[in-house]
Enzyme design. Sequence first.
Site, short mmCIF file in Angstrom:
data_model
loop_
_atom_site.label_atom_id
_atom_site.label_comp_id
_atom_site.label_asym_id
_atom_site.label_seq_id
_atom_site.Cartn_x
_atom_site.Cartn_y
_atom_site.Cartn_z
N SER A 70 49.29 35.56 40.55
CA SER A 70 49.18 35.41 42.00
C SER A 70 50.46 35.68 42.77
CB SER A 70 48.68 34.01 42.35
OG SER A 70 47.32 33.90 42.02
N LYS A 73 50.24 38.51 45.09
CA LYS A 73 49.55 38.41 46.38
C LYS A 73 50.53 38.54 47.56
CE LYS A 73 45.92 35.68 44.21
NZ LYS A 73 45.37 34.31 43.99
N TYR A 197 41.89 43.70 42.47
CA TYR A 197 42.47 42.35 42.40
C TYR A 197 42.97 42.03 40.98
CZ TYR A 197 42.63 37.27 42.37
OH TYR A 197 43.03 35.96 42.19
N TYR A 249 49.17 26.65 46.81
CA TYR A 249 47.82 26.07 46.91
C TYR A 249 47.92 24.63 47.40
CZ TYR A 249 47.65 30.09 43.94
OH TYR A 249 47.85 31.34 43.45
N VAL A 267 49.52 31.85 37.89
CA VAL A 267 49.12 31.10 36.69
C VAL A 267 49.76 31.62 35.41
CG1 VAL A 267 46.94 30.09 37.48
CG2 VAL A 267 46.95 32.37 36.45
N1 GLN Z 1 46.79 31.34 40.67
C1 GLN Z 1 46.71 32.49 40.08
O1 GLN Z 1 47.70 33.06 39.62
C2 GLN Z 1 45.32 33.03 39.92
C3 GLN Z 1 45.28 34.51 39.62
C4 GLN Z 1 44.24 34.87 38.62
N2 GLN Z 1 44.23 36.30 38.45
C5 GLN Z 1 42.88 34.38 39.06
O2 GLN Z 1 42.26 35.02 39.84
O3 GLN Z 1 42.38 33.38 38.65
#
Ligand code: GLN
Length: 315
Positions: A70, A73, A197, A249, A267
């Site tokens: 993420s 993003k 994505y 988050y 993650v």
């Molecule tokens: N928090 C993350 O890094 C989530 C990204 C991961 N690719 C997902 O969609 O679950």
Amino acid sequence: MPEQKTPQDLQAIIEDIHRELTPRLGEGKVADYIPQLARVNPEHFGMAIVTTDGQVHRVGDAEVPFSIQSVSKVFTLTLALGKHGENIWHRVGREPSGSAFNSIVQLEQEGGKPRNPFINAGAITISDLILAGHTPRELIGEIVQFVRYLADDDAIVIDHEVARSETATGFRNFALANFMRSFGRLDHPVEHVLGVYFHHCALSMTCSQLAKAGLFLAAGGTNPLSGHSVVSRQRARRINALMLTCGHYDGSGDFAYRVGLPGKSGVGGGILAVAPGKASVAVWSPGLNENGNSLLGSLALEMLAARTGWSVFGS
Ligand SMILES: NC(=O)CC[C@H](N)C(=O)O
């Protein structure tokens, strides 16, 4: 605490942090819902700092590539703002969600409009926005080129095994995307949007590369090492504001309280943090806390902010 740290100070600080955290390596829980991430050794720890005046400091596994997930993003949001400007805010909000990164609950209550570009639903919406006029393959290539431009490093690649692994098991993300599609909120087929994505989440970068890629955010929109101009000063400030309020988050408040820097987690255990005017910092430790943010990575940044006085709220 003095404002400016000497190069020796900074190197000593991150070496101390690494040493102090070494007994705790392996703490936290590695993300296992993406099979390819479950295989990562939880004892990795790396940190890199790139200052706006060009110093680079590294410690531990700072040169080992990991899945940025993420953290990517931030880069797709930057690309979307470049392509569509402030119009993106018709499609995605800019408020903290107060819920998990992959939560679906709020989406129903809010008519399929995600709270912000950093939760999964919001980043999927951003993928849909930047797909306009492209095939997924073209756009994935463009995203890789963009991140290479940001970091000034052509060696950056996508780990296709990770992308495949998530495509095979990303049921939650398929649910989110289909749900948004049912509200008429995606312009492209779900498979195309998620193809983009999953691939940008699968970008594989070292802490050094990630810190360089984020440096434009610490330096008013231009990477001072490469001279590459990315965004305006105002836009850099605004992206930092979103990272501060939404980048972790439902752990964003805690991260702001403890660290006090704009940051974006993934993650894979990576975090990109921005000390405006001073430095860009990347840290990697795969074990996650209950919010899906790197446990020791957050702690390392808390220690760094305390020892440098870099918190945006004052030293
Ligand atoms: N928090 C993350 O890094 C989530 C990204 C991961 N690719 C997902 O969609 O679950």
